[in-house]
Design an enzyme around this catalytic site. Structure first.
Site, PDB file in Angstrom:
ATOM      1  N   SER A 775      38.193  26.957  39.246  1.00 15.22           N
ATOM      2  CA  SER A 775      37.841  28.312  40.056  1.00 15.22           C
ATOM      3  C   SER A 775      36.349  27.736  40.506  1.00 15.22           C
ATOM      4  CB  SER A 775      37.365  29.335  39.178  1.00 15.22           C
ATOM      5  OG  SER A 775      36.175  28.898  38.333  1.00 15.22           O
ATOM      6  N   HIS A 776      35.974  28.382  41.552  1.00  9.03           N
ATOM      7  CA  HIS A 776      34.725  28.075  42.329  1.00  9.03           C
ATOM      8  C   HIS A 776      33.596  27.899  41.424  1.00  9.03           C
ATOM      9  CE1 HIS A 776      36.284  29.834  46.213  1.00  9.03           C
ATOM     10  NE2 HIS A 776      36.705  28.754  46.116  1.00  9.03           N
ATOM     11  N   LEU A 777      33.424  28.793  40.421  1.00  9.52           N
ATOM     12  CA  LEU A 777      32.278  28.769  39.550  1.00  9.52           C
ATOM     13  C   LEU A 777      32.415  27.367  38.623  1.00  9.52           C
ATOM     14  CD1 LEU A 777      29.763  29.619  38.013  1.00  9.52           C
ATOM     15  CD2 LEU A 777      31.170  31.255  36.814  1.00  9.52           C
ATOM     16  N   GLY A1012      33.636  28.296  47.559  1.00  6.82           N
ATOM     17  CA  GLY A1012      33.607  29.787  47.456  1.00  6.82           C
ATOM     18  C   GLY A1012      32.189  30.320  47.849  1.00  6.82           C
TER      19      GLY A1012
END
Length: 1206
Positions: A775-777, A1012
């Site tokens: 994910s972006h995080l 993101g």
């Protein structure tokens, strides 16, 4: 996390009692709560038992043990501890007998509004020593009471209860000969289990359904549903009209109130009796509301009515004279409003949840109660000549006159007390008098809708068709079989499990019949008798939900007696029968949640998945893994999803009730204990609580089968720092005074966070929710060299909490996570795989993509053939013209991908797997377009001024926030010129749906992916130029969000250096979307690609959506594919060409039993091999490890983006 998981963990380790010696933790408080109405009723007989020394008690215990225990009769003992604990903590009892754990393992008490309660069966004539402990579920440590052990000498047999208070170990223990507290929840069902605990069944308790020989229900004088919940004044029988103004001591505080809360409190102050209070509720609910105000009105009404029914808000006579038909008419109006809301188009799941909590607190409006003179039997009883005069006067003045002038819940309580009094000694009063009074009591229960489950089902028999009657009869028959089990001795637990399952199944069938009858909604022209019957149906299905709580709790207790999770884990390899039965029970529990309107589509999907995985069994293998592994991995995903459903329910209650309970409780003068415990009681009283408990048992078993430790590693490495807990990773979440390295325990994440933006001293993160690795995080954390792990397992989280505030070492590898306290602080606070690229702006942007000559040549030819924009201007560019200098690294990469796609048809892996892929068509609105739009709008000067200010603006005083909002406000109103729209229409078909994406000069760079960080707006169309222009403006404006500004500041990039192009592409309608890392991110194995896959559009993966993706590990060189996880995201995002092009997506509930990637091993293998081939091809062409985004549309794989892998 705000969920069923414990929230408070400041527990110290206590000692184990050894004949009176305990080692309590220092400084443990003992906040004692005094319950209203806790005194024994008049005429109750009991005997006091003094506290004795443990030494003498031990001698007597030895003498007792010499007796033949097998011949000892049993004492049924209900124990209640009046004590308040922190939310998430539990209370247990532990003692000297095996039923109390022999000082080894506590028996858990269950929370009720009256305190912590459990019911025990103990040998008679036994001396029992015991103590109470406080613990966390899954935790090993306990807090023990201070002082000596409690000692009670039990009589030979009988039923008794005792009330205790925390830390008052020397208090006399009074055994009351009749239950002081009515059994609640499963307590009334668990008398057949040794030392089994009761479970909260707070406002809706279920009585047994008795049956006669022909299988039909048999009526009996059962106590009312809320009698045992009564916390109002003790009944005082009067022999004359002695009603006093008992309300004089009540205080109302309207300070700070407004809106609905103020109206309710002022209405209560002006309304002494019940019908007037009901009228206050009717007036509130009949107003016109927007969605948010409607929920508030429902919540305040539910809280208010519950406190009235439990006596915490008292009702009094006010000098008026209104018979119960007044209350019935008001109730009908309220019920009609609620049912109209229940099936309204804008009604939310939260609305329905609260509406269901109001229904049980409304009186009946059957025709006999709307008659001009209802409930006349009590008048005849009060004038009988065969009862003593004093008794006649007490009935007349305390019950009859009060009921006919100002009826209220206290009248039912008074009637219960009177019935107990006149039936206490058989033959003391006339048989016909007792009979008539018993009938009146049943009528009164019917009016208050306080009858047992049987009595409610009896009331709807006449309205059921033939098939409905058959289902009802089946339920009664299975209930009779269960009753026989309750009286059977030494019955095999497996047989008990099967009988409980049969009862659950018949209950679910009956409730399904009722729900189908109710689902058509209430017609506007429905006659009064139809509305009254509808109320009965509604209350019956609610009571069936309550009874499913009891049955499911008994099922869990029996399952635990069979060995619980350990037995399930052990049985997987040789026999899944117990698994099948337990999974069936879970499906039924989830069905009950669905019937109640909570996330119905989600419940149905979860049920379908469980049944599908159960049917598949252990037959499916993958590579060297046996069928047990794939079965367990797939089932784990669905169990995690089911647990998430229960957590979302508890989070919903926590968002709905606490604040409003506190506001209205303070205003109405409700005792603090009732206010503090209201929401937890609601959570523990619902079927969702039992579903959560069953999920926990199954999850623990699955973890044992898989050998899972409960950790998931996103960024491996070693970090040293002080362990601190925050709700979210946000700037300002850490105190500015904290300068030393910290490791954060984070409750929630939404995927938009920048770790270092919250603090440069953050070296590690432990996130308490599942999150896609890619994910972006996750990408940002990897790029910022922050060790990042997730954990959702309660027992592991409990252990982590105990280290809060300590200086710890967090070591995360691909195979394990270790947390330990270190005595000396380490100068090297964090150690991960460092980025070799450093600050991205120290590099030349044109060197970001170094392509071989076989690709450079087609690109040059493409440039020569194309023309830029309109009349040579740069209003827009074809994708083939995009470069890093004109449109950013993302757009340039898409240009390169289009060339690679045309060459990929000829590329195959060593195993002959094609590396072919496609790319969507696209165009670019280049750098400078936003600035041109600012010039044309006359806003450039204001924009430049704000940009200069934000370079030095401070975060702490909100200056950054304010300036960021001003910048976004200016830019978001901009749109590209008309010539840009015209140019784009030449590239894209007229009716095609588009997505506008960011392509900044500060993203998709080696060392700064900014994954993101900036917005993408899907589902727009050139057919609507205004909507398209607004979408472009939003993408431009995302360059100046608070998070983007702080991210660039943390990277050392000046705000004036950032600029934004817009990539316009045809939006695809994928079956699957994926993120692919061409080097394994966990252990950096260059031979392995790792893919995370989600259904629908890729935003599910990019954001912090709760859930896990399909996770595939694929070897580039031998083609082996391993499944590491199955997806359990609840929703997929899709776009339909037939819908509006409004920048929004449609969210659909996912049923993975219908997804090929979950059910088809061959499909999963082939898909993984294709991803490996494509990943290897892109890695070779770009010359470095790649972070690739793409999707599957039909049989074609599309690649939409490729950036350097952090």
């Amino acid at each position: 996390m705000t969920s069923l998981r414990p929230l408070e963990t400041s527990l110290s380790i206590g000692g184990r009692p050894r004949r009176g010696l305990v080692l309590p933790p220092p400084g443990v408080g003992a906040g004692v709560l005094l319950r209203r109405g806790a005194m024994a009723l008049p005429g109750r007989r009991g005997f006091a038992c003094r506290g004795r020394s443990a030494a003498s008690a031990a001698e007597r215990t030895k003498e007792k043990k010499r007796r033949d225990s097998s011949k000892q009769p049993l004492v049924h003992l209900q124990v209640c501890l009046e004590h308040q604990v922190k939310f998430g903590e539990h209370v247990g009892i532990i003692g000297s007998t095996k039923e109390l754990g022999s000082w080894e393992e506590q028996v858990e008490l269950e929370w009720t509004t009256n305190g912590w309660v459990c019911q025990l069966k103990l040998p008679g004539e036994t001396l029992v020593e015991f103590k109470f402990v406080i613990f966390l579920v899954g935790g090993k440590d306990k807090i023990w009471e201070d002082g000596n052990n409690r000692v009670v000498e039990l009589p030979k047999d009988g039923k008794f209860d005792i009330v205790c208070h925390w830390n008052r170990t020397e208090e006399p223990l009074e055994l009351l000969g009749t239950p002081k507290f009515e059994l609640v929840g499963e307590a009334e069902k668990n008398t057949g289990e040794d030392a089994s605990a009761s479970v909260t069944f707070a406002p809706e308790k279920v009585q047994d359904i008795s049956v006669v020989e022909n299988g039909d229900p048999a009526p009996e004088a059962e106590s009312s549903k809320f009698g045992g919940q009564w916390q109002g004044s003790k009944t005082v029988f009067m022999r004359s009209n002695e009603h006093l103004n008992k309300e004089a001591d009540r205080m109302w505080d309207t300070t700070g109130l407004d809106g609905i809360a103020l109206k309710l409190v002022e209405g209560d102050k002006a309304s002494r009796n019940w019908w007037r209070k009901l009228e206050v509720v009717r007036g509130i609910l009949s107003e016109s509301f927007d969605d948010q105000s409607r929920l508030g009105a429902l919540v305040y009404s539910a809280i208010y009515l519950k406190w009235i029914y439990t006596g915490q808000i008292s009702c009094f006579e006010d000098g008026g004279h209104h018979r119960p038909n007044k209350h019935a008419e008001i109730s009908r109006q309220i019920f009609r409003e609620l049912e109209m809301m229940y099936y309204g188009k804008t009604t939310s799941a939260k609305d329905v949840l609260v509406i269901r909590k109001i229904h049980p607190f409304l009186p009946s409006f059957k025709s006999e109660f709307t008659a001009s003179v209802p409930l006349t039997r009590i008048r005849d009883i009060a004038h009988r000549n065969d009862i003593p005069h004093d008794l006649k006067q007490e009935i007349k003045h305390t019950i009859q006159n009060k009921l006919h002038r100002n009826a209220g819940p206290e009248d039912l309580i008074a009637t219960e007390v009177m019935l107990a009094r006149i039936t206490k000694t058989p033959g003391e009063y006339s048989e016909t008098f007792v009979e008539q009074f018993t009938i009146f009591y049943s009528e009164l229960k019917d009016f208050f809708n306080a009858g047992s489950l049987f009595e409610q089902l009896e009331s709807i028999k006449e309205s059921l068709n033939e098939s409905g009657l058959e289902v009802l009869s089946s339920f009664v028959e299975t209930k009779r079989s269960l009753d026989q089990v309750d009286h059977a001795e030494d019955l095999d637990k497996n047989d008990t499990i099967q009988i409980l399952m049969t009862t659950l199944q018949s209950l679910s069938s009956l409730r399904s019949v009722l729900m189908k009858g109710l689902e058509s909604g209430l017609r506007n022209d429905a006659p009064d008798n139809a509305i009254a019957m509808r109320q009965k149906w509604r209350l019956c299905e609610i009571s069936l939900e309550d009874y499913s709580f009891v049955l499911l709790s008994r099922f869990i207790n029996t399952l635990e007696a069979l060995g619980g999770s350990a037995s399930l884990a052990k049985d997987v390899a040789r026999n899944t029968t117990l698994w099948d039965t337990t999974l069936d029970a879970l499906v039924i529990g989830i069905n009950q949640v669905s019937f109640s309107g909570w996330k119905t589509d989600e419940c149905i999907a979860i049920g379908n998945e469980i049944l599908s995985w159960k049917q598949k069994g252990l037959s499916e293998s993958e590579g060297c893994e046996d069928g047990k592994y794939i079965w367990s991995l797939r089932l784990k995903a669905t169990l995690d999803r089911a647990r998430r459903l229960t957590e979302e329910y508890s989070e919903a209650l926590l968002s709905i009730f606490p604040e409003k309970v506190m506001v209205i409780g303070k205003a109405l003068g409700i005792p603090d204990n009732s206010v503090r415990t209201y929401t937890e009681a609601e959570i523990r009283a619902g079927i969702v609580f039992q579903v959560s408990k069953l999920c926990t048992v199954l999850q623990k078993a699955i973890r044992e089968v898989l050998g899972s430790t409960g950790w998931d590693v996103l960024v491996p490495g070693v970090a040293h720092g002080t362990l601190m807990r925050v709700e979210r990773i946000l700037p300002g979440s850490l105190p500015s005074s904290v300068k030393e390295p910290v490791v954060l325990i984070v409750d929630k994440a939404d995927g938009d966070e920048e770790v270092k933006a919250a603090g440069d001293n953050i070296v590690g993160v432990i996130l308490l929710q599942e999150l896609p690795h890619l994910s972006h995080l996750g990408v940002r954390a990897r790029q910022e060299n922050v060790v990042f792990v997730t954990c959702e397992y309660d027992d592991t989280v409990t252990d982590v909490y105990l280290l809060e505030g300590k200086y710890i070492r967090l070591e995360a590898s691909s195979i394990n996570v270790n947390l330990s306290i270190v005595s000396e602080k380490n100068d090297n606070a964090v150690s991960t795989e460092p980025n070799s690229t450093g600050n991205p702006f120290q590099q030349k942007l044109q060197n970001e993509f170094s392509l071989p000559s076989d690709i450079e040549m087609p690109l040059q030819m493409s440039k020569q053939k194309s023309k830029s924009g309109v009349n040579g201007s740069f209003a827009a560019l074809e994708l083939s013209e995009a470069s890093v200098e004109s449109a950013g690294a993302k757009a340039a990469a898409c240009r390169t991908l289009s060339v690679l796609a045309s060459l990929s048809n000829k590329v195959y892996s060593d195993q002959g797997v094609p590396a072919a892929f496609r790319v969507p068509s696209g165009a670019v609105i280049p750098f400078g377009s936003m600035e041109d739009a600012l010039k044309k709008s006359g806003s450039l000067e204001s924009f430049t001024s704000l940009l200069e200010k934000i370079e030095t603006a401070k975060v702490e005083n909100g200056e950054v926030d304010s300036l960021a909002l001003e910048l976004q406000a200016i830019i978001s109103h901009l749109s590209p010129p008309e010539e840009t729209i015209i140019f784009l229409k030449r590239i894209f078909p007229q009716d095609v749906r588009l997505i506008v994406r960011s392509s900044a000069n500060v993203e998709d760079l080696a060392g700064m992916s900014a994954a993101g960080l900036y917005d993408s707006i899907p589902n727009v169309s050139l057919m609507d130029p205004c909507a398209f222009g607004a979408a472009v403006g939003k993408v431009w404006a995302s360059l100046y969000t608070r998070r983007a500004i702080l991210s660039r500041r943390a990277a050392g990039v000046y705000q004036r250096d950032a600029t934004m192009a817009v990539l316009v592409q045809e939006i695809l309608q994928p079956d699957l979307s994926f993120v692919l890392h061409t080097v394994c991110p966990a252990d950096h194995d260059p031979k392995v690609v790792q893919a995370e896959v989600a259904p629908g559009l890729g935003e599910t993966l990019a954001s912090g959506t709760r859930g896990t993706p399909w996770r595939l590990s694929c070897n580039k060189f031998d083609g082996k594919v391993a499944t590491l996880a199955f997806s359990n995201f609840s929703e997929e995002m899709v776009v339909h060409n037939s819908g509006p092009a409004n920048g929004e997506v449609i969210r659909l509930t996912v049923d993975y039993s219908k997804k090929p990637l979950s059910v088809d091993t061959t499909f999963r293998k082939q898909f993984g091999q294709r991803l490996a081939a494509i990943g290897q091809y892109l890695e070779q062409k770009f010359g470095s490890a790649q972070d690739v985004e793409g999707c599957l549309v039909g049989k074609d794989i599309f690649i939409v983006q490729s950036r350097p892998q952090p």
